[in-house]
Design an enzyme around this catalytic site. Structure first.
Site, short mmCIF file in Angstrom:
data_model
loop_
_atom_site.label_atom_id
_atom_site.label_comp_id
_atom_site.label_asym_id
_atom_site.label_seq_id
_atom_site.Cartn_x
_atom_site.Cartn_y
_atom_site.Cartn_z
N ASP A 173 0.81 -1.22 0.00
CA ASP A 173 0.00 0.00 0.00
C ASP A 173 0.84 1.27 0.00
O ASP A 173 2.06 1.22 0.20
CB ASP A 173 -0.97 0.01 1.20
CG ASP A 173 -0.33 -0.57 2.46
OD1 ASP A 173 0.90 -0.53 2.59
OD2 ASP A 173 -1.08 -1.06 3.33
N ASN A 224 -7.63 -3.18 14.22
CA ASN A 224 -9.02 -3.47 13.82
C ASN A 224 -9.09 -4.65 12.86
O ASN A 224 -10.14 -4.94 12.30
CB ASN A 224 -9.64 -2.23 13.17
CG ASN A 224 -8.92 -1.80 11.91
OD1 ASN A 224 -7.96 -2.43 11.47
ND2 ASN A 224 -9.36 -0.71 11.31
N HIS A 231 -7.31 -4.95 9.99
CA HIS A 231 -7.02 -4.70 8.58
C HIS A 231 -5.71 -5.38 8.17
O HIS A 231 -4.81 -5.55 8.97
CB HIS A 231 -7.01 -3.19 8.24
CG HIS A 231 -5.86 -2.40 8.74
ND1 HIS A 231 -5.98 -1.08 9.13
CD2 HIS A 231 -4.55 -2.70 8.92
CE1 HIS A 231 -4.80 -0.63 9.50
NE2 HIS A 231 -3.92 -1.59 9.39
N GLU A 283 -9.76 -2.20 5.15
CA GLU A 283 -10.36 -1.88 6.44
C GLU A 283 -11.67 -2.66 6.63
O GLU A 283 -12.31 -3.08 5.66
CB GLU A 283 -10.68 -0.38 6.48
CG GLU A 283 -9.46 0.55 6.36
CD GLU A 283 -8.69 0.68 7.68
OE1 GLU A 283 -8.61 -0.28 8.46
OE2 GLU A 283 -8.16 1.78 7.90
C1 F6R Z 1 1.44 -1.57 6.10
C2 F6R Z 1 0.14 -2.21 6.19
C3 F6R Z 1 -0.65 -2.24 7.45
C4 F6R Z 1 0.18 -2.52 8.68
C5 F6R Z 1 -0.68 -2.50 9.94
C6 F6R Z 1 0.12 -2.73 11.20
O1 F6R Z 1 1.98 -1.69 4.81
O2 F6R Z 1 -0.30 -2.69 5.20
O3 F6R Z 1 -1.65 -3.22 7.32
O4 F6R Z 1 0.81 -3.77 8.56
O5 F6R Z 1 -1.34 -1.27 10.03
O6 F6R Z 1 0.98 -1.66 11.40
P1 F6R Z 1 2.06 -1.67 12.57
O7 F6R Z 1 3.10 -2.67 12.18
O8 F6R Z 1 2.62 -0.27 12.56
O9 F6R Z 1 1.35 -2.02 13.81
#
Ligand code: F6R
Length: 244
Positions: free
Chosen positions: A67, A136, A138, A143
């Site tokens: 992303d 959450n 995702h 989401e």
């Molecule tokens: C990042 C992504 C997100 C993160 C998720 C967890 O490329 O796709 O899904 O993996 O938000 O983020 P952290 O590791 O910061 O808790």
């Protein structure tokens, strides 16, 4: 889903890096799906060290990121392109031309998303996908919602995600509210998936995705139908897993 529980963040990161380096050793021209965020930073440090020690060679690897924030250029220090360059690509022997991150400044978002999916197909599909997980549920920026997208698409970040990503920005108003993300189809088509999570804050969501119920309200529960998923967590994130 296989679950591996390691003592702490460092051990979890080392384990994940070992899985990736073994995978690359067996398939030097593999296609890696990569993630950003706080969780993979130490894993990437391990891979950088292993690369410098000659234990892993990225010269033939292609990478596809999950992303990118909409509206941020690759030079912006909070863009995911910048994150990947500074936390991994600049420090290993990967050919940057073989690293792909969605273009957050694309004028025609639909075209950008379509091209991104086509590129994944053209280079042969993702062999090994790294995932983090949002509080959450995702994965990528898919989401929780009534309906989920299979393809790469523009998504609106939830309040929860904006709040939790605010830690990387000077102020919450600076956090972009939209992102381009690979869809669930793109993720589920990866031949193998490794999801990493660390810390007590992730304990609740980790226990939920292992519970056995699939719901679009927790997109990561869909991983239960993938044939080859390994979840690597530290003890804090494993705290609420019910014993069999
Ligand atoms: C990042 C992504 C997100 C993160 C998720 C967890 O490329 O796709 O899904 O993996 O938000 O983020 P952290 O590791 O910061 O808790």
């Amino acid at each position: 889903m296989n679950i591996i529980i390691e003592k702490n963040y460092e051990a979890m990161s080392k384990k994940a890096a070992e899985i990736f380096s073994e995978f690359i050793e067996n398939k030097p021209d593999c296609i890696l799906g990569l993630a950003t965020g706080g969780t993979p930073v130490e894993m990437y440090k391990n891979l950088i060290r292993m690369n410098k020690e000659g234990k892993v060679d990225f010269s033939k690897v292609n990478s596809i990121n999950l992303d990118e924030y909409r509206g941020l250029s690759g030079d912006h220090d909070q863009s995911y392109r910048y994150f990947m360059n500074t936390n991994l690509f600049n420090n290993i022997n990967i050919n940057k031309a073989n690293t792909f991150v969605p273009n957050g400044l694309a004028k025609d978002i639909e075209e950008e998303c379509k091209n991104y999916d086509e590129r994944i197909e053209q280079i042969g599909g993702i062999d090994l996908q790294l995932l983090g997980i949002g509080n959450n549920g995702h994965i990528g920026f898919n989401e929780p919602a009534e309906f989920l997208n299979t393809k790469t698409h523009l998504t609106h970040l939830t309040e929860d995600t904006i709040q939790s990503n605010a830690r990387f920005f000077d102020k919450i108003e600076d956090v972009p509210t939209e992102a381009i993300t690979m869809g669930l189809g793109g993720i589920m088509k990866a031949k193998r998936i490794v999801l990493i999570a660390s810390g007590e804050g992730k304990a609740n969501i980790i226990s939920k995705i292992l519970e056995g119920k699939i719901t679009t309200d927790i997109p990561a529960t869909l991983l239960q139908v993938h044939p080859d998923v390994t979840i690597i967590v530290d003890e804090a994130a494993a705290k609420l897993i019910k014993q069999p």
